[in-house]
Design a protein around this motif. Sequence first.
Motif, PDB file in Angstrom:
ATOM      1  N   ASP A   9       3.996  -0.234   4.601  1.00  0.00           N
ATOM      2  CA  ASP A   9       3.114   0.755   3.957  1.00  0.00           C
ATOM      3  C   ASP A   9       1.688   0.679   4.498  1.00  0.00           C
ATOM      4  O   ASP A   9       1.307  -0.309   5.136  1.00  0.00           O
ATOM      5  CB  ASP A   9       3.074   0.502   2.447  1.00  0.00           C
ATOM      6  CG  ASP A   9       2.381  -0.810   2.130  1.00  0.00           C
ATOM      7  OD1 ASP A   9       3.046  -1.855   2.229  1.00  0.00           O
ATOM      8  OD2 ASP A   9       1.163  -0.809   1.849  1.00  0.00           O
ATOM      9  N   SER A  11      -1.670   0.371   2.646  1.00  0.00           N
ATOM     10  CA  SER A  11      -2.470   0.233   1.431  1.00  0.00           C
ATOM     11  C   SER A  11      -3.898   0.447   1.894  1.00  0.00           C
ATOM     12  O   SER A  11      -4.453  -0.396   2.609  1.00  0.00           O
ATOM     13  CB  SER A  11      -2.289  -1.161   0.824  1.00  0.00           C
ATOM     14  OG  SER A  11      -0.996  -1.293   0.287  1.00  0.00           O
ATOM     15  N   CYS A  16      -3.701  -5.724   3.646  1.00  0.00           N
ATOM     16  CA  CYS A  16      -2.323  -6.193   3.741  1.00  0.00           C
ATOM     17  C   CYS A  16      -1.541  -5.158   4.545  1.00  0.00           C
ATOM     18  O   CYS A  16      -2.108  -4.147   4.972  1.00  0.00           O
ATOM     19  CB  CYS A  16      -1.705  -6.384   2.353  1.00  0.00           C
ATOM     20  SG  CYS A  16      -1.449  -4.857   1.453  1.00  0.00           S
ATOM     21  N   HIS A  43      -3.235  -1.980  -2.588  1.00  0.00           N
ATOM     22  CA  HIS A  43      -1.952  -2.653  -2.797  1.00  0.00           C
ATOM     23  C   HIS A  43      -1.660  -2.741  -4.296  1.00  0.00           C
ATOM     24  O   HIS A  43      -2.509  -2.378  -5.137  1.00  0.00           O
ATOM     25  CB  HIS A  43      -1.859  -3.989  -2.055  1.00  0.00           C
ATOM     26  CG  HIS A  43      -2.851  -5.045  -2.434  1.00  0.00           C
ATOM     27  ND1 HIS A  43      -3.076  -5.447  -3.726  1.00  0.00           N
ATOM     28  CD2 HIS A  43      -3.671  -5.806  -1.664  1.00  0.00           C
ATOM     29  CE1 HIS A  43      -3.970  -6.409  -3.724  1.00  0.00           C
ATOM     30  NE2 HIS A  43      -4.357  -6.641  -2.496  1.00  0.00           N
ATOM     31  N   THR A  44      -0.468  -3.218  -4.640  1.00  0.00           N
ATOM     32  CA  THR A  44       0.017  -3.056  -6.021  1.00  0.00           C
ATOM     33  C   THR A  44      -0.564  -4.082  -7.005  1.00  0.00           C
ATOM     34  O   THR A  44      -0.181  -4.087  -8.172  1.00  0.00           O
ATOM     35  CB  THR A  44       1.554  -3.116  -6.064  1.00  0.00           C
ATOM     36  OG1 THR A  44       1.975  -4.389  -5.545  1.00  0.00           O
ATOM     37  CG2 THR A  44       2.168  -2.014  -5.232  1.00  0.00           C
ATOM     38  N   TYR A  79       6.706  -4.981   4.038  1.00  0.00           N
ATOM     39  CA  TYR A  79       6.928  -4.440   2.689  1.00  0.00           C
ATOM     40  C   TYR A  79       7.685  -3.106   2.742  1.00  0.00           C
ATOM     41  O   TYR A  79       7.240  -2.154   3.388  1.00  0.00           O
ATOM     42  CB  TYR A  79       5.561  -4.221   2.051  1.00  0.00           C
ATOM     43  CG  TYR A  79       5.529  -3.788   0.607  1.00  0.00           C
ATOM     44  CD1 TYR A  79       5.344  -4.716  -0.410  1.00  0.00           C
ATOM     45  CD2 TYR A  79       5.631  -2.449   0.263  1.00  0.00           C
ATOM     46  CE1 TYR A  79       5.263  -4.313  -1.732  1.00  0.00           C
ATOM     47  CE2 TYR A  79       5.565  -2.035  -1.058  1.00  0.00           C
ATOM     48  CZ  TYR A  79       5.379  -2.981  -2.054  1.00  0.00           C
ATOM     49  OH  TYR A  79       5.303  -2.570  -3.355  1.00  0.00           O
ATOM     50  N   HIS A 217      -3.986 -12.438  -1.465  1.00  0.00           N
ATOM     51  CA  HIS A 217      -3.031 -11.417  -1.070  1.00  0.00           C
ATOM     52  C   HIS A 217      -3.076 -11.149   0.417  1.00  0.00           C
ATOM     53  O   HIS A 217      -4.134 -11.240   1.020  1.00  0.00           O
ATOM     54  CB  HIS A 217      -3.428 -10.130  -1.793  1.00  0.00           C
ATOM     55  CG  HIS A 217      -2.349  -9.735  -2.666  1.00  0.00           C
ATOM     56  ND1 HIS A 217      -2.054 -10.418  -3.796  1.00  0.00           N
ATOM     57  CD2 HIS A 217      -1.421  -8.767  -2.496  1.00  0.00           C
ATOM     58  CE1 HIS A 217      -1.009  -9.856  -4.323  1.00  0.00           C
ATOM     59  NE2 HIS A 217      -0.602  -8.871  -3.563  1.00  0.00           N
ATOM     60  N   ASP A 221       1.476 -11.265   5.276  1.00  0.00           N
ATOM     61  CA  ASP A 221       1.501 -10.199   6.295  1.00  0.00           C
ATOM     62  C   ASP A 221       0.730 -10.637   7.541  1.00  0.00           C
ATOM     63  O   ASP A 221       1.123 -10.331   8.671  1.00  0.00           O
ATOM     64  CB  ASP A 221       0.878  -8.909   5.748  1.00  0.00           C
ATOM     65  CG  ASP A 221       1.579  -8.419   4.488  1.00  0.00           C
ATOM     66  OD1 ASP A 221       2.710  -8.847   4.233  1.00  0.00           O
ATOM     67  OD2 ASP A 221       0.984  -7.615   3.755  1.00  0.00           O
TER      68      ASP A 221
HETATM   69  O1  PXL Z   1       1.145  -8.134   1.098  1.00  0.00           O
HETATM   70  C1  PXL Z   1       2.326  -7.587   0.684  1.00  0.00           C
HETATM   71  C2  PXL Z   1       2.171  -6.212   0.136  1.00  0.00           C
HETATM   72  C3  PXL Z   1       2.254  -5.125   0.982  1.00  0.00           C
HETATM   73  N1  PXL Z   1       2.137  -3.869   0.534  1.00  0.00           N
HETATM   74  C4  PXL Z   1       1.923  -3.625  -0.770  1.00  0.00           C
HETATM   75  C5  PXL Z   1       1.814  -4.662  -1.665  1.00  0.00           C
HETATM   76  C6  PXL Z   1       1.951  -5.984  -1.214  1.00  0.00           C
HETATM   77  C7  PXL Z   1       1.895  -7.101  -2.156  1.00  0.00           C
HETATM   78  O2  PXL Z   1       1.775  -6.949  -3.330  1.00  0.00           O
HETATM   79  O3  PXL Z   1       1.550  -4.402  -2.956  1.00  0.00           O
HETATM   80  C8  PXL Z   1       1.808  -2.209  -1.260  1.00  0.00           C
END
Ligand code: PXL
Length: 285
Positions: A9, A11, A16, A43-44, A79, A217, A221
Amino acid sequence: MKRIVTIQDISCVGKCSLTVALPIISAMGVETAIIPTAVLSTHTMFQGFTFRDLTSDIRPIMDHWQKEKLGFDAIYTGYLGSFEQIDLMKELFSRFRGKDTKVIVDPCMADNGKLYPGFTPEFAKAMAGLCGQADIIVPNITEASFMLGVPYVEAGSYDQAYIEDLLKKLAGLGSKQVVLKGIEFKTSRGRIGIASYNAETGEYSWYFHKKMKTSFHGTGDIFASVLTGALVRGLSLEKAYALAGDFVVRSIAETLSHDDHNTYGVDFEAAFPMLLRKLDRELKG
Ligand code: PXL
Protein backbone atom coordinates in the motif's frame (compact mmCIF):
# COMPACT_ATOMS: atom_id res chain seq x y z
CA MET A 1 20.56 -1.80 -13.72
CA LYS A 2 18.71 -4.46 -11.78
CA ARG A 3 14.96 -3.98 -11.47
CA ILE A 4 12.56 -5.17 -8.78
CA VAL A 5 8.84 -4.75 -8.24
CA THR A 6 7.36 -4.24 -4.82
CA ILE A 7 3.67 -4.60 -4.14
CA GLN A 8 2.16 -2.97 -1.05
CA ASP A 9 0.00 0.00 0.00
CA ILE A 10 0.79 3.69 -0.03
CA SER A 11 0.22 5.10 3.43
CA CYS A 12 0.56 8.78 2.53
CA VAL A 13 1.87 9.64 6.01
CA GLY A 14 3.42 7.04 8.29
CA LYS A 15 6.83 6.01 6.91
CA CYS A 16 5.94 2.44 6.06
CA SER A 17 5.22 0.25 3.04
CA LEU A 18 5.87 2.03 -0.29
CA THR A 19 7.04 5.33 1.23
CA VAL A 20 10.01 3.45 2.68
CA ALA A 21 10.52 0.65 0.12
CA LEU A 22 10.77 3.02 -2.84
CA PRO A 23 13.40 5.43 -1.46
CA ILE A 24 15.45 2.68 0.20
CA ILE A 25 15.65 0.23 -2.70
CA SER A 26 16.23 3.06 -5.20
CA ALA A 27 19.03 4.51 -3.06
CA MET A 28 20.65 1.07 -3.05
CA GLY A 29 21.03 1.36 -6.82
CA VAL A 30 18.11 -0.81 -7.91
CA GLU A 31 15.25 0.30 -10.17
CA THR A 32 12.09 0.03 -8.10
CA ALA A 33 8.82 -0.60 -9.89
CA ILE A 34 5.73 -0.58 -7.70
CA ILE A 35 2.15 -1.75 -7.63
CA PRO A 36 0.20 0.22 -5.01
CA THR A 37 -2.50 -2.03 -3.55
CA ALA A 38 -4.36 0.77 -1.75
CA VAL A 39 -4.00 4.42 -0.82
CA LEU A 40 -4.48 5.33 2.85
CA SER A 41 -4.15 8.81 4.35
CA THR A 42 -1.96 7.25 7.07
CA HIS A 43 -1.06 3.75 8.23
CA THR A 44 -3.67 1.94 10.32
CA MET A 45 -2.24 2.90 13.71
CA PHE A 46 -3.72 6.41 13.30
CA GLN A 47 -7.42 6.93 14.00
CA GLY A 48 -9.76 7.84 11.15
CA PHE A 49 -7.55 7.01 8.16
CA THR A 50 -9.01 7.08 4.64
CA PHE A 51 -8.71 3.96 2.49
CA ARG A 52 -9.03 3.53 -1.28
CA ASP A 53 -8.71 -0.03 -2.50
CA LEU A 54 -6.79 -0.47 -5.77
CA THR A 55 -7.24 -4.23 -6.20
CA SER A 56 -9.05 -3.82 -9.50
CA ASP A 57 -5.97 -2.09 -11.02
CA ILE A 58 -3.58 -4.95 -10.27
CA ARG A 59 -4.47 -7.36 -13.12
CA PRO A 60 -4.60 -4.63 -15.82
CA ILE A 61 -1.12 -3.47 -14.67
CA MET A 62 0.15 -7.05 -15.01
CA ASP A 63 -1.46 -7.37 -18.47
CA HIS A 64 0.22 -4.20 -19.67
CA TRP A 65 3.61 -5.20 -18.26
CA GLN A 66 3.39 -8.58 -19.92
CA LYS A 67 2.67 -6.91 -23.28
CA GLU A 68 5.76 -4.77 -22.69
CA LYS A 69 7.73 -7.95 -21.85
CA LEU A 70 8.92 -6.48 -18.55
CA GLY A 71 10.86 -8.73 -16.21
CA PHE A 72 12.13 -8.38 -12.64
CA ASP A 73 15.20 -9.51 -10.71
CA ALA A 74 13.07 -9.68 -7.57
CA ILE A 75 9.44 -9.50 -6.56
CA TYR A 76 8.84 -8.26 -3.01
CA THR A 77 5.39 -8.25 -1.44
CA GLY A 78 4.56 -6.42 1.78
CA TYR A 79 1.31 -5.42 3.48
CA LEU A 80 -1.68 -6.89 1.59
CA GLY A 81 -5.24 -6.10 2.54
CA SER A 82 -7.42 -8.99 1.32
CA PHE A 83 -7.65 -12.64 0.30
CA GLU A 84 -8.13 -11.45 -3.27
CA GLN A 85 -4.84 -9.55 -3.18
CA ILE A 86 -3.07 -12.68 -1.91
CA ASP A 87 -4.47 -14.64 -4.87
CA LEU A 88 -3.39 -11.87 -7.25
CA MET A 89 0.16 -12.05 -5.86
CA LYS A 90 0.24 -15.79 -6.63
CA GLU A 91 -0.82 -14.94 -10.18
CA LEU A 92 1.85 -12.23 -10.38
CA PHE A 93 4.54 -14.70 -9.25
CA SER A 94 3.56 -17.17 -11.95
CA ARG A 95 3.43 -14.49 -14.65
CA PHE A 96 6.65 -12.62 -13.79
CA ARG A 97 8.93 -15.16 -12.16
CA GLY A 98 11.96 -15.63 -14.41
CA LYS A 99 14.64 -18.27 -13.92
CA ASP A 100 16.68 -15.98 -11.62
CA THR A 101 13.89 -13.89 -10.06
CA LYS A 102 13.99 -13.86 -6.26
CA VAL A 103 10.54 -13.84 -4.68
CA ILE A 104 10.50 -12.27 -1.20
CA VAL A 105 7.35 -12.27 0.91
CA ASP A 106 7.04 -10.18 4.07
CA PRO A 107 3.83 -11.42 5.70
CA CYS A 108 3.30 -8.02 7.27
CA MET A 109 0.17 -8.48 9.41
CA ALA A 110 1.06 -8.80 13.12
CA ASP A 111 3.50 -7.96 15.91
CA ASN A 112 3.85 -8.28 19.70
CA GLY A 113 1.48 -11.27 19.82
CA LYS A 114 -1.37 -9.47 18.00
CA LEU A 115 -2.72 -9.20 14.47
CA TYR A 116 -2.86 -5.65 13.04
CA PRO A 117 -6.38 -4.13 12.82
CA GLY A 118 -8.55 -5.82 10.19
CA PHE A 119 -6.65 -9.12 10.01
CA THR A 120 -7.95 -12.55 11.11
CA PRO A 121 -6.38 -15.96 11.82
CA GLU A 122 -7.91 -17.14 8.50
CA PHE A 123 -6.03 -14.38 6.68
CA ALA A 124 -2.82 -15.55 8.37
CA LYS A 125 -3.45 -19.05 6.95
CA ALA A 126 -3.91 -17.57 3.46
CA MET A 127 -0.69 -15.59 3.93
CA ALA A 128 1.04 -18.86 4.86
CA GLY A 129 -0.04 -20.13 1.43
CA LEU A 130 1.60 -17.12 -0.25
CA CYS A 131 4.77 -17.64 1.82
CA GLY A 132 4.83 -21.20 0.47
CA GLN A 133 5.40 -19.81 -3.02
CA ALA A 134 8.27 -17.49 -2.05
CA ASP A 135 12.01 -18.09 -2.20
CA ILE A 136 12.59 -16.10 0.98
CA ILE A 137 10.14 -15.13 3.74
CA VAL A 138 10.80 -12.60 6.52
CA PRO A 139 8.19 -13.00 9.29
CA ASN A 140 8.53 -11.86 12.88
CA ILE A 141 7.72 -14.35 15.65
CA THR A 142 4.09 -13.20 15.94
CA GLU A 143 3.48 -13.64 12.20
CA ALA A 144 5.25 -17.00 12.27
CA SER A 145 3.00 -18.19 15.13
CA PHE A 146 -0.22 -17.10 13.42
CA MET A 147 0.81 -18.66 10.10
CA LEU A 148 1.72 -21.96 11.76
CA GLY A 149 -1.30 -21.89 14.09
CA VAL A 150 0.88 -22.28 17.20
CA PRO A 151 0.55 -20.21 20.40
CA TYR A 152 2.65 -17.03 20.55
CA VAL A 153 5.47 -17.36 23.06
CA GLU A 154 6.65 -14.12 24.72
CA ALA A 155 10.16 -12.80 24.03
CA GLY A 156 12.64 -14.22 26.53
CA SER A 157 10.51 -17.34 27.20
CA TYR A 158 11.89 -19.66 24.52
CA ASP A 159 15.25 -21.22 23.75
CA GLN A 160 17.34 -21.86 20.63
CA ALA A 161 15.73 -25.26 20.00
CA TYR A 162 12.29 -23.59 19.92
CA ILE A 163 13.43 -21.05 17.30
CA GLU A 164 15.12 -23.75 15.20
CA ASP A 165 11.90 -25.77 15.26
CA LEU A 166 9.87 -22.67 14.27
CA LEU A 167 12.27 -22.01 11.36
CA LYS A 168 11.95 -25.59 10.12
CA LYS A 169 8.15 -25.48 10.36
CA LEU A 170 8.14 -22.17 8.43
CA ALA A 171 10.31 -23.73 5.72
CA GLY A 172 7.73 -26.53 5.66
CA LEU A 173 5.27 -23.97 4.26
CA GLY A 174 7.36 -24.18 1.06
CA SER A 175 10.01 -21.42 0.81
CA LYS A 176 13.66 -22.39 0.51
CA GLN A 177 14.91 -19.78 2.95
CA VAL A 178 13.38 -18.34 6.09
CA VAL A 179 14.52 -15.23 7.95
CA LEU A 180 12.92 -14.83 11.39
CA LYS A 181 13.11 -11.43 13.15
CA GLY A 182 12.75 -10.26 16.73
CA ILE A 183 14.42 -13.12 18.61
CA GLU A 184 15.19 -12.52 22.29
CA PHE A 185 16.50 -15.23 24.56
CA LYS A 186 16.53 -14.88 28.34
CA THR A 187 20.30 -14.67 27.99
CA SER A 188 20.26 -12.11 25.13
CA ARG A 189 21.12 -9.21 27.53
CA GLY A 190 19.90 -6.17 25.62
CA ARG A 191 20.36 -7.77 22.24
CA ILE A 192 17.78 -8.88 19.71
CA GLY A 193 18.35 -11.28 16.89
CA ILE A 194 17.61 -12.49 13.42
CA ALA A 195 17.89 -16.18 12.52
CA SER A 196 17.75 -17.88 9.16
CA TYR A 197 17.30 -21.42 7.93
CA ASN A 198 18.20 -22.74 4.52
CA ALA A 199 15.98 -25.73 3.76
CA GLU A 200 18.31 -26.93 0.99
CA THR A 201 21.48 -27.11 3.10
CA GLY A 202 19.85 -27.53 6.54
CA GLU A 203 22.01 -24.64 7.83
CA TYR A 204 20.99 -22.13 10.48
CA SER A 205 22.58 -18.67 10.86
CA TRP A 206 22.20 -16.03 13.54
CA TYR A 207 22.84 -12.30 13.83
CA PHE A 208 22.28 -10.38 17.05
CA HIS A 209 22.28 -6.61 17.30
CA LYS A 210 21.51 -3.95 19.92
CA LYS A 211 17.86 -3.82 21.08
CA MET A 212 16.59 -0.24 21.03
CA LYS A 213 14.47 0.90 23.96
CA THR A 214 11.60 2.13 21.79
CA SER A 215 10.01 0.28 18.90
CA PHE A 216 8.45 2.07 15.95
CA HIS A 217 6.11 1.37 13.11
CA GLY A 218 7.49 0.60 9.68
CA THR A 219 10.78 -0.92 10.81
CA GLY A 220 9.75 -4.33 9.45
CA ASP A 221 9.17 -2.73 6.04
CA ILE A 222 12.55 -1.00 6.25
CA PHE A 223 14.19 -4.32 7.14
CA ALA A 224 12.60 -6.17 4.19
CA SER A 225 13.42 -3.32 1.79
CA VAL A 226 17.13 -3.28 2.69
CA LEU A 227 17.22 -7.08 2.52
CA THR A 228 15.68 -7.01 -0.97
CA GLY A 229 18.02 -4.28 -2.23
CA ALA A 230 21.09 -6.01 -0.80
CA LEU A 231 20.18 -9.44 -2.22
CA VAL A 232 19.58 -7.99 -5.68
CA ARG A 233 22.93 -6.16 -5.50
CA GLY A 234 24.51 -9.58 -4.89
CA LEU A 235 25.04 -9.87 -1.13
CA SER A 236 24.50 -13.24 0.56
CA LEU A 237 21.31 -13.63 2.57
CA GLU A 238 23.30 -13.52 5.83
CA LYS A 239 25.08 -10.27 4.86
CA ALA A 240 21.80 -8.82 3.56
CA TYR A 241 19.91 -9.29 6.82
CA ALA A 242 22.84 -8.13 8.96
CA LEU A 243 22.90 -4.90 6.91
CA ALA A 244 19.12 -4.59 7.23
CA GLY A 245 19.27 -5.07 11.03
CA ASP A 246 22.08 -2.51 11.38
CA PHE A 247 20.16 0.01 9.26
CA VAL A 248 17.04 -0.36 11.40
CA VAL A 249 19.10 0.15 14.59
CA ARG A 250 20.74 3.27 13.14
CA SER A 251 17.40 4.63 11.92
CA ILE A 252 15.89 4.25 15.41
CA ALA A 253 18.97 5.86 16.98
CA GLU A 254 18.68 8.83 14.58
CA THR A 255 15.00 9.18 15.50
CA LEU A 256 15.61 9.07 19.25
CA SER A 257 18.40 11.65 18.96
CA HIS A 258 15.75 14.33 18.31
CA ASP A 259 13.39 15.18 21.17
CA ASP A 260 10.73 16.33 18.70
CA HIS A 261 10.79 13.12 16.65
CA ASN A 262 7.76 11.51 15.07
CA THR A 263 6.18 8.65 16.95
CA TYR A 264 4.71 6.98 13.87
CA GLY A 265 7.88 6.07 11.99
CA VAL A 266 11.67 6.28 12.06
CA ASP A 267 14.12 8.78 10.54
CA PHE A 268 15.62 6.25 8.12
CA GLU A 269 16.46 9.18 5.80
CA ALA A 270 19.25 10.24 8.17
CA ALA A 271 20.81 6.76 8.09
CA PHE A 272 21.30 6.55 4.31
CA PRO A 273 25.00 7.54 4.38
CA MET A 274 25.73 4.59 6.69
CA LEU A 275 23.67 2.20 4.53
CA LEU A 276 25.38 3.16 1.31
CA ARG A 277 28.85 3.14 2.88
CA LYS A 278 28.32 -0.37 4.28
CA LEU A 279 26.76 -1.64 1.04
CA ASP A 280 29.70 -0.28 -0.94
CA ARG A 281 32.18 -1.87 1.44
CA GLU A 282 30.43 -5.26 1.17
CA LEU A 283 30.31 -5.05 -2.63
CA LYS A 284 34.02 -4.27 -2.83
CA GLY A 285 34.58 -7.32 -0.58
O1 PXL B 1 4.28 -1.37 8.42
C1 PXL B 1 3.29 -2.24 8.07
C2 PXL B 1 2.06 -1.55 7.57
C3 PXL B 1 1.94 -1.26 6.23
N1 PXL B 1 0.85 -0.66 5.74
C4 PXL B 1 -0.16 -0.31 6.54
C5 PXL B 1 -0.10 -0.55 7.89
C6 PXL B 1 1.03 -1.19 8.43
C7 PXL B 1 1.10 -1.51 9.85
O2 PXL B 1 0.21 -1.29 10.61
O3 PXL B 1 -1.10 -0.14 8.70
C8 PXL B 1 -1.39 0.36 5.97
